[in-house]
Each structure stands twice: as C-alpha cells, then as structure tokens.
Design a protein around this motif. Sequence first.
Motif, PDB file in Angstrom:
ATOM      1  N   UNK A 214       8.981  -6.194  -5.189  1.00  0.00           N
ATOM      2  CA  UNK A 214      10.309  -5.821  -4.703  1.00  0.00           C
ATOM      3  C   UNK A 214      11.398  -6.202  -5.701  1.00  0.00           C
ATOM      4  N   UNK A 215      11.252  -7.366  -6.328  1.00  0.00           N
ATOM      5  CA  UNK A 215      12.262  -7.771  -7.324  1.00  0.00           C
ATOM      6  C   UNK A 215      12.236  -6.841  -8.526  1.00  0.00           C
ATOM      7  N   UNK A 216      11.041  -6.423  -8.942  1.00  0.00           N
ATOM      8  CA  UNK A 216      10.945  -5.507 -10.080  1.00  0.00           C
ATOM      9  C   UNK A 216      11.659  -4.193  -9.770  1.00  0.00           C
ATOM     10  N   UNK A 217      11.481  -3.710  -8.550  1.00  0.00           N
ATOM     11  CA  UNK A 217      12.153  -2.478  -8.149  1.00  0.00           C
ATOM     12  C   UNK A 217      13.665  -2.664  -8.100  1.00  0.00           C
ATOM     13  N   UNK A 218      14.101  -3.785  -7.555  1.00  0.00           N
ATOM     14  CA  UNK A 218      15.545  -4.037  -7.467  1.00  0.00           C
ATOM     15  C   UNK A 218      16.166  -4.163  -8.856  1.00  0.00           C
ATOM     16  N   UNK A 219      15.432  -4.769  -9.776  1.00  0.00           N
ATOM     17  CA  UNK A 219      15.940  -4.900 -11.143  1.00  0.00           C
ATOM     18  C   UNK A 219      16.170  -3.538 -11.792  1.00  0.00           C
ATOM     19  N   UNK A 220      15.424  -2.541 -11.346  1.00  0.00           N
ATOM     20  CA  UNK A 220      15.583  -1.179 -11.877  1.00  0.00           C
ATOM     21  C   UNK A 220      16.657  -0.385 -11.152  1.00  0.00           C
ATOM     22  N   UNK A 221      17.266  -0.986 -10.134  1.00  0.00           N
ATOM     23  CA  UNK A 221      18.311  -0.293  -9.394  1.00  0.00           C
ATOM     24  C   UNK A 221      17.822   0.422  -8.159  1.00  0.00           C
ATOM     25  N   UNK A 223      16.885   0.865  -4.325  1.00  0.00           N
ATOM     26  CA  UNK A 223      17.186   0.304  -3.011  1.00  0.00           C
ATOM     27  C   UNK A 223      15.888   0.247  -2.204  1.00  0.00           C
ATOM     28  N   UNK A 224      15.744  -0.785  -1.369  1.00  0.00           N
ATOM     29  CA  UNK A 224      14.466  -1.047  -0.705  1.00  0.00           C
ATOM     30  C   UNK A 224      14.652  -1.107   0.802  1.00  0.00           C
ATOM     31  N   UNK A 225      13.731  -0.444   1.504  1.00  0.00           N
ATOM     32  CA  UNK A 225      13.717  -0.461   2.965  1.00  0.00           C
ATOM     33  C   UNK A 225      12.302  -0.740   3.446  1.00  0.00           C
ATOM     34  N   UNK A 226      12.198  -1.232   4.674  1.00  0.00           N
ATOM     35  CA  UNK A 226      10.904  -1.308   5.343  1.00  0.00           C
ATOM     36  C   UNK A 226      10.985  -0.455   6.596  1.00  0.00           C
ATOM     37  N   UNK A 227       9.918   0.290   6.862  1.00  0.00           N
ATOM     38  CA  UNK A 227       9.836   1.126   8.055  1.00  0.00           C
ATOM     39  C   UNK A 227       8.518   0.854   8.750  1.00  0.00           C
ATOM     40  N   UNK A 228       8.589   0.227   9.933  1.00  0.00           N
ATOM     41  CA  UNK A 228       7.376  -0.259  10.599  1.00  0.00           C
ATOM     42  C   UNK A 228       7.288   0.239  12.033  1.00  0.00           C
ATOM     43  N   UNK A 240      10.091 -12.833   7.353  1.00  0.00           N
ATOM     44  CA  UNK A 240      10.226 -14.254   7.041  1.00  0.00           C
ATOM     45  C   UNK A 240       8.934 -14.808   6.443  1.00  0.00           C
ATOM     46  N   UNK A 241       7.806 -14.396   7.004  1.00  0.00           N
ATOM     47  CA  UNK A 241       6.513 -14.851   6.484  1.00  0.00           C
ATOM     48  C   UNK A 241       6.329 -14.401   5.038  1.00  0.00           C
ATOM     49  N   UNK A 242       6.706 -13.146   4.753  1.00  0.00           N
ATOM     50  CA  UNK A 242       6.548 -12.608   3.405  1.00  0.00           C
ATOM     51  C   UNK A 242       7.616 -13.121   2.446  1.00  0.00           C
ATOM     52  N   UNK A 243       8.697 -13.704   2.973  1.00  0.00           N
ATOM     53  CA  UNK A 243       9.763 -14.232   2.132  1.00  0.00           C
ATOM     54  C   UNK A 243      10.548 -13.154   1.403  1.00  0.00           C
ATOM     55  N   UNK A 244      10.795 -12.028   2.075  1.00  0.00           N
ATOM     56  CA  UNK A 244      11.451 -10.900   1.403  1.00  0.00           C
ATOM     57  C   UNK A 244      12.687 -10.402   2.141  1.00  0.00           C
ATOM     58  N   UNK A 245      13.115 -11.119   3.179  1.00  0.00           N
ATOM     59  CA  UNK A 245      14.237 -10.628   3.982  1.00  0.00           C
ATOM     60  C   UNK A 245      15.487 -10.404   3.133  1.00  0.00           C
ATOM     61  N   UNK A 246      15.694 -11.252   2.115  1.00  0.00           N
ATOM     62  CA  UNK A 246      16.899 -11.132   1.292  1.00  0.00           C
ATOM     63  C   UNK A 246      16.771 -10.084   0.196  1.00  0.00           C
ATOM     64  N   UNK A 247      15.601  -9.431   0.102  1.00  0.00           N
ATOM     65  CA  UNK A 247      15.382  -8.411  -0.921  1.00  0.00           C
ATOM     66  C   UNK A 247      15.518  -6.998  -0.371  1.00  0.00           C
ATOM     67  N   UNK A 248      15.830  -6.884   0.914  1.00  0.00           N
ATOM     68  CA  UNK A 248      15.841  -5.576   1.576  1.00  0.00           C
ATOM     69  C   UNK A 248      17.260  -5.086   1.812  1.00  0.00           C
TER      70      UNK A 248
END
Length: 340
Positions: A214-221, A223-228, A240-248
């Motif tokens: 996710x960080x690699x994608x964000x570094x390229x500009x 935008x990231x979403x999750x659809x569940x 929270x378990x994955x530690x990615x809430x602040x990357x979305x």
Amino acid sequence: MCSPLAEQTSSARALQATRIVRRMQPSCESDPDPDAKRAVARRAQSAPTAVCTFAASLTLSIMIAASYMRAAEECTRGSKRRPVKPRSRRVSGSLPRDPRHEQCERVFTLAEAPFFTGGLMLRAAIFDVDGTLVDSVDLHALAWCEAFAHFGHDVSFEEVRSQIGKGGDKLLPVFLSEAELREQGEQLETWRSQHFKANYLTMVRPFSAVPDVLRKLRDQGTRIAVGSSAKKDELKMYLDIAGIADLLDVTVSSEDVDRSKPDPDVFETALHKLCVEPLEAIVVGDSPYDAQAAKGAGLQTIGLLSGGFSEESLRNAGCIAVYPGPAALLAKFDPSLFGG
C-alpha cells in the motif's frame, strides 16, 4: 472580368453619364473654354470603369467572407462530432451519477497526480480484505459451518469455504430454501457474526508485506480503497489488525450497499467515493466473486492465491494476472499493471 450584373450596372451608369453630357452641351457650346468640355468628357468616360471596379471589389469581398463562413461551419461541425465523454455506457467504463456522492470533487494534489499504466491512466487501487489483506477465509468458513449446524443444517466445511467472498445475503440462499431464509436467515447470520467475533477474530492475522504494498502504491500517487463483504465493525477490526487504516482513502463495507459481492455494488460505491472512473482503477482480490463484481463495475482484477482459490478459477472469473499473495505482489511489482 466583370460579372454580368456588374456589366449591366456599368452600362446603365454609362447611359446616364451620356445624358448628363448632352444636357450640359448647350452651356459648354456657349462657353468658349474648351477645357470644360474635355473635363466633362473625361468624367463620362471614367464612370463605367469606376462602377465596374467597385462591383468587382464587392464581389471579391463577398466571396472571401463566404469562404470564411464555410470554414467556420466545417470547424463547428467537426467539433460536434467529437463527444465530450467517449465512455457513455457503463460497459465501456463510465458510471451513472450517484446522489449519495454529489459532494465528490475531482481534485488531486501533486502527490496524487495520475500515472499511466499500459496506455491507461490509473488513479486508484481497490482491495478486497478477507483472503487478500488478512488471513481469515478458513476462520469464516468454520464460523459459517458451525452456524448452519447450530440451526440444524448439515453443510460441510468445503461447501461453505467455496462460497467465502460473498456477503451473507448471497451465501445463505446457496444452502437454505426461501422458507428457511424467511424463518432463520437473519437469526443465523446474527449468530454467526457473534460467534466469529467471540471465537475466531483474535486468530485473524495480516498477510506479510501488506502495508509495504500500500505504501508503494501511495508513493506513486495511487489512491487506495478497500471494498469488503464484511460488516462495518468487522472491517474496522481487520484494518487495525493489518495496520493499514491510515493508508486508506476510502472504505466500503456490506452495510454501505444494497447487494454484496458478486454484485458490483461494493466496487461501484468505492469508485464514486474515490471520484474515479472504472478505467482509472484496478481491483486486487482473492476470490472469483471479487473478479465477477469488478467486471460488473467495469474494472479489471489482479488475483491472489492467498484466499485458497485456484489460479484457474480466478482466471476464468476474469483476473488479468495472478500472484501467490501480497508479498509476491510486492516482490514482482509489475509496472504494466501498477505503473511503476
């Protein structure tokens, strides 16, 4: 050469000039000055030439103006033949306006500038969660299997596991009749949710390298979403378990839509929240239901084997590439898919 109209006009003017000369002749004859007579003759002779020259100039001006008008008309017609939006149907990648997201504005910072991948502009990536970002598929299958048994239904683990990736509204009708759905469906799903949180949620683990991807994608500009297809409270705990809430940038759960996967509602809602078109985004998921839902929304899908589905089933559902898991996706980061 003068036009016929100009010639007729000049002839009429010449006749009129001759009459003027004749009327002036008595005074000229009585006038002993010969210069006056010559001046009158010169004016009479020059009148037809002046008229012809004026007519020719006027005709040329009209022709030039008409030429400019035709050129302008052709230019206008040409611009009308080019539609403002080349994708006017959902099948080619456009989305209908959604009143729920009228506040959405297509404004991007420099860090969010679009990049190009395979000739297409890519602005966003939409990730599934269960089996894609966290290792939870088997745990969900166990919870569903035990929920069916609790309500008196004999459903095997393998049968249930093959349906993980669908929401409860799509999974339950596979195993229950319409009458059973009316009588037990809501109670069974509620029991399963509580049973999963009480007994299995603490066992869910993130897949390795997920934050790095996710960080690699964000570094390229990107935008990231999750659809569940998960419930909203479950989705929050997974993030929270994955530690990615602040990357979305955007999250979409089954509670945000009317229909869960494999219907396209989850991904369509994510697209609206991201303010991007289908051809500007890509889906990453682990199940055929992710690929089917993405296809219904006009999106392409990268498949991961981390959810336990076979590569054949993922490709048959429409995945354009398949990786063993998030770590492999990071190690083999493909510029043609993500625009490295």
